[in-house]
Scaffold this active site. Structure first.
Site, PDB file in Angstrom:
ATOM      1  N   HIS A 159      21.618  28.138  71.903  1.00 58.25           N
ATOM      2  CA  HIS A 159      22.104  27.798  70.559  1.00 58.25           C
ATOM      3  C   HIS A 159      21.333  28.531  69.464  1.00 58.25           C
ATOM      4  CE1 HIS A 159      24.739  24.284  71.654  1.00 58.25           C
ATOM      5  NE2 HIS A 159      24.115  24.541  72.787  1.00 58.25           N
ATOM      6  N   ASP A 367      18.800  31.854  61.751  1.00 58.44           N
ATOM      7  CA  ASP A 367      19.498  30.687  62.290  1.00 58.44           C
ATOM      8  C   ASP A 367      20.492  31.165  63.340  1.00 58.44           C
ATOM      9  OD1 ASP A 367      20.486  28.082  62.607  1.00 58.44           O
ATOM     10  OD2 ASP A 367      20.514  27.700  60.439  1.00 58.44           O
TER      11      ASP A 367
HETATM   12  P1  ADP Z   1      20.382  22.817  63.337  1.00 57.74           P
HETATM   13  O1  ADP Z   1      21.124  22.750  64.604  1.00 57.74           O
HETATM   14  O2  ADP Z   1      19.299  23.840  63.311  1.00 57.74           O
HETATM   15  O3  ADP Z   1      19.897  21.504  62.846  1.00 57.74           O
HETATM   16  P2  ADP Z   1      23.003  23.270  62.094  1.00 57.74           P
HETATM   17  O4  ADP Z   1      23.325  23.545  60.680  1.00 57.74           O
HETATM   18  O5  ADP Z   1      23.679  24.156  63.075  1.00 57.74           O
HETATM   19  O6  ADP Z   1      21.411  23.338  62.217  1.00 57.74           O
HETATM   20  O7  ADP Z   1      23.409  21.794  62.477  1.00 57.74           O
HETATM   21  C1  ADP Z   1      22.909  20.688  61.781  1.00 57.74           C
HETATM   22  C2  ADP Z   1      23.779  19.483  62.056  1.00 57.74           C
HETATM   23  O8  ADP Z   1      23.081  18.311  61.674  1.00 57.74           O
HETATM   24  C3  ADP Z   1      25.073  19.504  61.268  1.00 57.74           C
HETATM   25  O9  ADP Z   1      26.118  18.981  62.053  1.00 57.74           O
HETATM   26  C4  ADP Z   1      24.770  18.578  60.093  1.00 57.74           C
HETATM   27  O10 ADP Z   1      25.905  17.893  59.606  1.00 57.74           O
HETATM   28  C5  ADP Z   1      23.808  17.599  60.702  1.00 57.74           C
HETATM   29  N1  ADP Z   1      22.879  17.097  59.674  1.00 57.74           N
HETATM   30  C6  ADP Z   1      22.028  17.819  58.946  1.00 57.74           C
HETATM   31  N2  ADP Z   1      21.352  17.050  58.078  1.00 57.74           N
HETATM   32  C7  ADP Z   1      21.786  15.804  58.263  1.00 57.74           C
HETATM   33  C8  ADP Z   1      21.475  14.532  57.674  1.00 57.74           C
HETATM   34  N3  ADP Z   1      20.553  14.403  56.709  1.00 57.74           N
HETATM   35  N4  ADP Z   1      22.130  13.461  58.137  1.00 57.74           N
HETATM   36  C9  ADP Z   1      23.038  13.594  59.115  1.00 57.74           C
HETATM   37  N5  ADP Z   1      23.376  14.743  59.702  1.00 57.74           N
HETATM   38  C10 ADP Z   1      22.756  15.837  59.294  1.00 57.74           C
HETATM   39  C1  G6P Z   2      18.724  22.828  67.059  1.00 54.78           C
HETATM   40  C2  G6P Z   2      18.486  23.142  68.511  1.00 54.78           C
HETATM   41  C3  G6P Z   2      18.880  21.959  69.380  1.00 54.78           C
HETATM   42  C4  G6P Z   2      18.168  20.713  68.900  1.00 54.78           C
HETATM   43  C5  G6P Z   2      18.408  20.484  67.418  1.00 54.78           C
HETATM   44  C6  G6P Z   2      17.647  19.292  66.872  1.00 54.78           C
HETATM   45  O1  G6P Z   2      20.070  22.646  66.881  1.00 54.78           O
HETATM   46  O2  G6P Z   2      19.226  24.297  68.868  1.00 54.78           O
HETATM   47  O3  G6P Z   2      18.566  22.201  70.732  1.00 54.78           O
HETATM   48  O4  G6P Z   2      18.605  19.586  69.626  1.00 54.78           O
HETATM   49  O5  G6P Z   2      18.020  21.649  66.695  1.00 54.78           O
HETATM   50  O6  G6P Z   2      16.294  19.387  67.182  1.00 54.78           O
HETATM   51  P1  G6P Z   2      15.558  18.314  68.080  1.00 54.78           P
HETATM   52  O7  G6P Z   2      14.222  18.904  68.337  1.00 54.78           O
HETATM   53  O8  G6P Z   2      15.530  17.075  67.251  1.00 54.78           O
HETATM   54  O9  G6P Z   2      16.355  18.104  69.326  1.00 54.78           O
END
Ligand code: ADP
Ligand code: G6P
Length: 457
Positions: A159, A367
């Protein structure tokens, strides 16, 4: 004995986290956002950790998914999860925007936990099953699982970015990681560059014969391809058409004091997300009077994440200091230029926030994809709203009609924010229509079915 699951997802995380005795909370991050709807529509099981240390749980059903918990001890959480996964691999794979920690103790824990996941998957999978392993925490599982169960079809999807050879080369265990991944039949990446970095490394580090996207390992061919991940466009689009979401969006704007411009950032509080850089740009616009007092509010939602890892503790302190300073310096009674929340929200509240925001600011330094950018687009059927997007997010390959920025270029970000804030409606509509077309036709179901079709071919 063989298990009964003919389709198995293996990920570090389950879609829910254990809180308290019997309560569950949705786990953070893009992996869960993407895989959950895919699993809800397929028969199968999801194997992963349930977010609490030192607790063994039986398999259970939740929200239309069959979940098989894998336990982690307190020390494994520290060494495998916070350590090797998030203090070594995470910064290394994100262009070393923080310095990776290389420690043999952490590596040993990573190997041991990967071995546990492989054994649990071997127990759960039915003969000939399809097993789809997810992300950087489990890169050794494909080869470990193949050894235990050569009858399985094994897929792996990363990912996060797969780094250029020059950076990956630093890793003392580069050979073991590549061999681990090569246990899969198909290795998926977010971008074509990740796949070609991987093939190049397999050739250089392991001396394996390889063509553009195929690597020969003994008598097998391992394929490496890009499959850009996405969001559940249809369900978000449907959700925001419900009147209570629009009502809530209006309420949010009113609670913010009905400023002319609402800017929004939604991220895990991670140093890869460029939160400090975007707030710096916004702060300079305030300082220069290009944004006038009361004219705009920047809502920054920062989800708590990996809170015991040193770099994350430091980042939180830095961001909160920065927010406090800007609000202290430029705020008025009844108006704070930044509305900062260190909290998680449910899907409906997030959707309302997206609808309330005129400018969505997504500025990661690196990212894999960034699903927030695609969620924003999926929520704007009104064709309003502007997306400011970093060139260094995987999403930039697809969302070409966003306002593109280099997050290291503060002046460039200031210009993009100002343009986005003042763009006429017809131009916003033109851009948003094109962005929506892309996300609607390349949603998360398409991502999963493209990958699985290739895996089973
Ligand atoms: P990452 O996987 O690095 O966190 P992404 O942007 O690909 O970054 O995905 C983040 C996910 O987490 C999205 O589906 C977003 O809606 C969710 N998210 C981010 N911040 C919040 C929050 N404060 N509360 C709920 N969901 C959140
Ligand atoms: C990114 C990573 C995921 C991970 C998520 C949240 O999306 O690619 O593997 O699950 O961040 O991070 P966490 O450490 O809370 O699982």
């Amino acid at each position: 004995m063989r298990g009964t699951s003919s389709f198995l997802i293996v990920a570090n995380r389950l879609p829910v986290d254990r809180v308290g005795e019997k309560q569950w909370r949705r786990s953070p991050g893009g992996l869960v956002t993407a895989i959950a709807p895919v699993m809800q529509r397929r028969d199968g099981a999801w194997l992963g950790w349930h977010g609490a240390a030192g607790e063994e749980l039986k398999p259970f059903d939740h929200d239309g998914m069959h979940l098989i918990p894998v336990p982690l001890s307190q020390l494994e959480v520290e060494f495998y999860y916070e350590g090797f996964s998030n203090a070594t691999l995470w910064p290394l794979y994100h262009d070393v925007v923080a310095t990776p920690v290389y420690s043999r103790v952490l590596w040993d824990a990573y190997r041991a936990v990967n071995d546990r996941f492989a054994r649990a998957a071997a127990d759960a999978a039915a003969p000939g099953a399809v097993v789809w392993i997810q992300d950087y925490q489990l890169q050794l599982v494909p080869a470990m699982l193949r050894k235990l169960r050569p009858d399985l079809k094994i897929g792996f999807f990363l990912h996060i970015p797969f780094p250029p050879a020059e950076l990956f080369w630093q890793l003392p265990w580069r050979k073991e990681i590549l061999e681990g991944l090569l246990g899969a039949d198909l290795v998926g990446f977010q971008r074509p560059g990740g796949a070609s970095n991987f093939v190049r490394l397999a050739r250089r580090v392991l001396n394996l014969p390889a063509s553009r996207n195929e690597i020969q390992v003994d008598d097998r061919i391992v394929r490496a391809e890009a499959y850009p991940i996405s969001v559940d466009f249809g369900s978000l689009d449907q959700l925001v058409r419900e009147p209570h979401i629009m009502t809530r969006a209006k309420e949010i704007r009113a609670e913010l004091g009905n400023p002319d411009h609402v800017l929004l950032g939604v991220d895990r509080l991670d140093y890869t997300k460029g939160i400090g850089q975007r707030l710096k740009a916004y702060g300079e616009l305030l300082a220069e009077g290009r944004i006038e007092p009361g004219e705009a509010v920047f809502v920054q939602i920062a989800t708590p994440t990996r809170e015991r890892v040193e770099e994350y503790i430091r980042l939180r302190n830095d961001i909160e200091l920065q927010v406090g300073r800007l609000n202290g310096e430029y705020g008025l009674f009844g108006w704070s230029p930044i509305n900062y929340m260190h909290q998680s929200y449910n899907r409906e509240e997030l959707a309302a926030l997206y609808c309330a925001a005129d400018v969505m600011v997504v500025t990661p330094l690196r990212d894999g994809m960034n699903l927030v950018a695609k969620e924003y687009v999926a929520c704007r059927h009104d064709l309003r709203g502007a997306l400011v997007l970093s060139e260094f997010a995987g999403a930039a390959d697809e969302l070409k009609h966003a306002y593109m920025v280099n997050p290291y270029d503060i002046d460039g970000m200031k210009r993009a924010m100002m343009t986005a804030m003042h763009e006429p409606p017809h131009e916003l509509g033109r851009r948003m229509r094109s962005l929506r077309r892309r996300v609607a036709t390349h949603d998360v179901d398409r991502w999963a079915s493209d990958f699985l079709k290739d895996l089973e071919a």
